[in-house]
Structures are given as C-alpha cells and as structure tokens.
Design an enzyme around this catalytic site. Structure first.
Site, PDB file in Angstrom:
ATOM      1  N   SER A   1       0.858  -1.190   0.000  1.00 41.93           N
ATOM      2  CA  SER A   1       0.000   0.000   0.000  1.00 41.93           C
ATOM      3  C   SER A   1       0.887   1.230   0.000  1.00 41.93           C
ATOM      4  O   SER A   1       2.014   1.193   0.514  1.00 41.93           O
ATOM      5  CB  SER A   1      -0.876   0.013   1.264  1.00 41.93           C
ATOM      6  OG  SER A   1      -1.520   1.267   1.411  1.00 41.93           O
TER       7      SER A   1
ATOM      8  N   TYR B   1      -1.344  -1.153  10.475  1.00 46.80           N
ATOM      9  CA  TYR B   1      -1.513  -1.373   9.029  1.00 46.80           C
ATOM     10  C   TYR B   1      -0.333  -0.787   8.247  1.00 46.80           C
ATOM     11  O   TYR B   1       0.273  -1.474   7.413  1.00 46.80           O
ATOM     12  CB  TYR B   1      -2.834  -0.751   8.556  1.00 46.80           C
ATOM     13  CG  TYR B   1      -3.074  -0.959   7.084  1.00 46.80           C
ATOM     14  CD1 TYR B   1      -3.355  -2.238   6.596  1.00 46.80           C
ATOM     15  CD2 TYR B   1      -2.991   0.089   6.182  1.00 46.80           C
ATOM     16  CE1 TYR B   1      -3.548  -2.456   5.235  1.00 46.80           C
ATOM     17  CE2 TYR B   1      -3.189  -0.115   4.827  1.00 46.80           C
ATOM     18  CZ  TYR B   1      -3.468  -1.391   4.357  1.00 46.80           C
ATOM     19  OH  TYR B   1      -3.660  -1.597   3.018  1.00 46.80           O
TER      20      TYR B   1
HETATM   21  N1  LIG Z   1      -8.761  -0.748  -0.692  1.00 44.29           N
HETATM   22  C1  LIG Z   1      -7.736   0.042  -0.454  1.00 44.29           C
HETATM   23  O1  LIG Z   1      -7.897   1.286  -0.309  1.00 44.29           O
HETATM   24  C2  LIG Z   1      -6.346  -0.529  -0.404  1.00 44.29           C
HETATM   25  C3  LIG Z   1      -5.277   0.363  -0.555  1.00 44.29           C
HETATM   26  C4  LIG Z   1      -3.986  -0.150  -0.513  1.00 44.29           C
HETATM   27  C5  LIG Z   1      -3.766  -1.492  -0.333  1.00 44.29           C
HETATM   28  N2  LIG Z   1      -4.846  -2.346  -0.182  1.00 44.29           N
HETATM   29  C6  LIG Z   1      -4.551  -3.760   0.031  1.00 44.29           C
HETATM   30  O2  LIG Z   1      -5.175  -4.513  -0.985  1.00 44.29           O
HETATM   31  C7  LIG Z   1      -5.368  -5.856  -0.537  1.00 44.29           C
HETATM   32  C8  LIG Z   1      -6.774  -6.302  -0.902  1.00 44.29           C
HETATM   33  O3  LIG Z   1      -7.693  -5.514  -0.178  1.00 44.29           O
HETATM   34  P1  LIG Z   1      -9.045  -4.956  -0.796  1.00 44.29           P
HETATM   35  O4  LIG Z   1      -8.930  -3.475  -0.836  1.00 44.29           O
HETATM   36  O5  LIG Z   1      -9.396  -5.678  -2.026  1.00 44.29           O
HETATM   37  O6  LIG Z   1     -10.041  -5.276   0.415  1.00 44.29           O
HETATM   38  P2  LIG Z   1     -11.239  -6.342   0.563  1.00 44.29           P
HETATM   39  O7  LIG Z   1     -12.267  -6.083  -0.472  1.00 44.29           O
HETATM   40  O8  LIG Z   1     -11.625  -6.246   1.998  1.00 44.29           O
HETATM   41  O9  LIG Z   1     -10.539  -7.745   0.254  1.00 44.29           O
HETATM   42  C9  LIG Z   1      -9.735  -8.392   1.196  1.00 44.29           C
HETATM   43  C10 LIG Z   1      -9.620  -9.857   0.815  1.00 44.29           C
HETATM   44  O10 LIG Z   1      -8.794 -10.514   1.791  1.00 44.29           O
HETATM   45  C11 LIG Z   1      -9.468 -11.699   2.230  1.00 44.29           C
HETATM   46  N3  LIG Z   1      -9.124 -12.012   3.605  1.00 44.29           N
HETATM   47  C12 LIG Z   1      -9.284 -11.214   4.694  1.00 44.29           C
HETATM   48  N4  LIG Z   1      -8.926 -11.862   5.806  1.00 44.29           N
HETATM   49  C13 LIG Z   1      -8.532 -13.116   5.413  1.00 44.29           C
HETATM   50  C14 LIG Z   1      -8.063 -14.263   6.100  1.00 44.29           C
HETATM   51  N5  LIG Z   1      -7.952 -14.273   7.446  1.00 44.29           N
HETATM   52  N6  LIG Z   1      -7.749 -15.371   5.395  1.00 44.29           N
HETATM   53  C15 LIG Z   1      -7.887 -15.385   4.034  1.00 44.29           C
HETATM   54  N7  LIG Z   1      -8.323 -14.334   3.331  1.00 44.29           N
HETATM   55  C16 LIG Z   1      -8.645 -13.208   4.013  1.00 44.29           C
HETATM   56  C17 LIG Z   1     -10.948 -11.360   2.100  1.00 44.29           C
HETATM   57  O11 LIG Z   1     -11.716 -12.550   1.934  1.00 44.29           O
HETATM   58  P3  LIG Z   1     -12.605 -13.273   3.068  1.00 44.29           P
HETATM   59  O12 LIG Z   1     -13.188 -12.191   3.933  1.00 44.29           O
HETATM   60  O13 LIG Z   1     -13.603 -14.036   2.258  1.00 44.29           O
HETATM   61  O14 LIG Z   1     -11.637 -14.162   3.795  1.00 44.29           O
HETATM   62  C18 LIG Z   1     -10.954 -10.562   0.802  1.00 44.29           C
HETATM   63  O15 LIG Z   1     -11.009 -11.443  -0.295  1.00 44.29           O
HETATM   64  C19 LIG Z   1      -5.073  -5.854   0.967  1.00 44.29           C
HETATM   65  O16 LIG Z   1      -3.792  -6.399   1.198  1.00 44.29           O
HETATM   66  C20 LIG Z   1      -5.091  -4.374   1.309  1.00 44.29           C
HETATM   67  O17 LIG Z   1      -4.282  -4.078   2.416  1.00 44.29           O
HETATM   68  C21 LIG Z   1      -6.120  -1.893  -0.225  1.00 44.29           C
END
Ligand SMILES: NC(=O)c1ccc[n+]([C@@H]2O[C@H](COP(=O)([O-])OP(=O)(O)OC[C@H]3O[C@@H](n4cnc5c(N)ncnc54)[C@H](OP(=O)(O)O)[C@@H]3O)[C@@H](O)[C@H]2O)c1
Length: 258
Positions: free
Chosen positions: A138, A151
């Site tokens: 991130s 985080y």
């Molecule tokens: N959205 C943003 O603004 C942003 C910005 C920078 C970086 N990121 C990074 O992008 C990545 C994806 O996040 P996203 O934004 O797409 O958020 P999201 O929609 O909340 O997706 C997160 C994913 O991680 C899975 N997950 C969470 N806990 C888990 C566990 N204990 N075991 C296995 N899977 C798990 C969730 O699936 P289940 O709940 O079904 O397990 C979901 O598929 C993350 O690493 C996040 O830090 C996001």
C-alpha cells in the site's frame, strides 16, 4: 489484457475487491487459477464463471490455513506460475484501544502469511527458473500513519521485503513486485471500521477502481518491475514523500487521519 505471460495463478483474498478484480482479468485471459479466502460462497460463485478454477477456503491467520496454501503452492502436479499475496486488512483507531486479537491477526495475515507463502513460492520458482510473485502492499507503507499504525507498519514491511526479494532473485527468471495502491473502492474501508467522516473526507479524485489497480499490478509483475504504484496521483505523492523530511511526513499524516 490478452498478453499476460502467466501459465497459472494462485490469488489470496480472491473473494472481493482487488483480488476479485484479478480473478476476472485472469479468468477472461483463460489462465487456470486457485482462489483462496474464507468466504466459500463468494469463491464458488467466482469459480463457476471461468474454466479451470480451484477453490481453497482457508483462513490465513491460522497455521492450518497457511499450511494448506503452502502445500498447494509447492505442488509439482499443477505448478503455480504466479502467486498473488493479496489478502490483507487494516484497522482504524488509536492503537492502545484496539482489540489485541485483531491486532495479532492483522500482523499474522499481512506479514506472517505473506512471508511464509513467499518463501514457499520462491522455493519452487527459483529452481524452476521461472515464476512471478506479486505482493500487495500500500502507499500507506511509505510513511507512518497515526490511527492506522499497525496497518502502515505491516505494509512498510511488505514493500521493503518485496524489494529485497526482487533484487535477490534478479536474473533467476523469477519476478517479484510490490503493488502499492492508494485509496481503492473495495470492502477494505468497512472492514477497517472507517466511519462516514473518514470515507467522506477523501476527495473523489483520490479513489482508484479495483479493476485499474488489479490490471496495473498484473502488468507490472509481468514486466518485472520492483514497484507498482497505480495512478499518477499516487506516483506523485510517493515521489514527493521521498523528498519530505520524516518529521513533516509524520505530522502531516497525523493531521490527515484526524
Ligand atoms: N482498498 C484500499 O484502499 C487498499 C489500498 C492499498 C492497499 N490495499 C490492500 O489490498 C489488498 C486487498 O484488499 P481490498 O482493498 O481488495 O479489500 P477487501 O475487499 O476487503 O478484500 C480483502 C480480501 O482478503 C481476504 N481475507 C481477509 N482476511 C482473510 C483471512 N484471514 N484469510 C484469508 N483471506 C482473508 C478477504 O476474503 P474473506 O473475507 O472471504 O476471507 C478478501 O477477499 C489488501 O492487502 C489491502 O491491504 C487496499
């Protein structure tokens, strides 16, 4: 994206957001995939849309969950060519008030599982002389983030770790990339307990679409780039933050998070 070089992929956190967007890109390109997350129903719905999709319903904060995914990554029967360590979450709030178990799980998932799976992947990819590792970090990892302290620290680890691996395996035929998105519209903000004020305080132009982030990350790991920072706004912010004194960055970050 029809020119992707991957022969197969395993994506953690495939059930929503950036991971789900990658599943659609890879699925449309006809690339066999293994999808990992906890929500089995979401994974089954996705798997039904494309041929050659396996599902692993695992919780990557548990030792058993990580071991099951390691076994799949190391399997010689159907080798994994691209590993995307995407599963992750954040927690908003003053550190001393956060539920201790949640804090532990955030570090276990964002750092522990990602490190163990990276070790498993490179352990088979480097001897094979081919492979791709995309670790989702991130822009939050480029400066401290008061009220998202754990985080930001986990993502600073992911970026540093991935850049080190990128250099270590250079010339081996394996590519390692850290994908560093800015604010992206996914379930992330709800999971992180952002309140309405926090969501509204980010201007519209600051938000990225999950599809754009996913395609930038896949394109950049295919090209062998060390860092993937989607969007001109965040490329500029990261460049500016590298030239800003740490004390100023820290104070500014604290003001933004209030
Ligand atoms: N959205 C943003 O603004 C942003 C910005 C920078 C970086 N990121 C990074 O992008 C990545 C994806 O996040 P996203 O934004 O797409 O958020 P999201 O929609 O909340 O997706 C997160 C994913 O991680 C899975 N997950 C969470 N806990 C888990 C566990 N204990 N075991 C296995 N899977 C798990 C969730 O699936 P289940 O709940 O079904 O397990 C979901 O598929 C993350 O690493 C996040 O830090 C996001």
């Amino acid at each position: 994206m029809s020119d992707l070089p991957f022969t197969s992929a395993l994506i953690t956190g495939a059930s929503s957001g950036i991971g789900e967007a990658m599943v659609h890109i890879l699925g449309k390109a006809g690339i066999p995939q293994v999808l990992v997350a906890r929500r089995a129903d979401r994974l089954a719905t996705l798997a039904a849309q494309y041929p050659d999709v396996e599902v692993l319903t695992e919780d990557l904060t548990t030792d058993d969950g990580v071991a099951a995914v390691v076994a799949r990554v190391e399997s010689a029967d159907a080798p994994i060519d691209l590993l995307v360590n995407n599963a992750g979450f954040g927690t908003s709030g003053d550190f001393y008030t956060l539920e201790p178990e949640r804090v532990d799980n955030e570090v276990r998932l964002n750092v522990g599982a990602l490190t163990t799976l990276s070790r498993a992947a490179l352990g088979v990819m480097v001897p094979r002389g081919r492979g791709f590792l995309l670790n989702v970090s991130s822009v939050a990892g480029f400066q401290p983030a008061p009220r998202m302290a754990v985080y930001a620290a986990t993502k600073a680890y992911v970026t540093s770790f991935s850049e080190s691996l990128h250099e270590e395996v250079h010339g081996s035929g394996v590519h390692v990339t850290a994908l560093c998105p800015g604010l992206t519209r996914t379930e992330f903000q709800d999971v992180a307990n952002w309140d309405d004020h926090q969501k509204r305080s980010a201007p519209g132009f600051a938000w990225l679409a999950a599809d754009d982030v996913a395609s930038a990350g896949l394109r950049d790991v295919a090209k062998g780039r060390a860092l993937s920072i989607p969007g001109p706004l965040y490329k500029g912010l990261v460049a500016a933050s590298a030239m800003t004194p740490r004390m100023v960055l820290r104070k500014m970050s604290g003001l933004v998070q209030r």
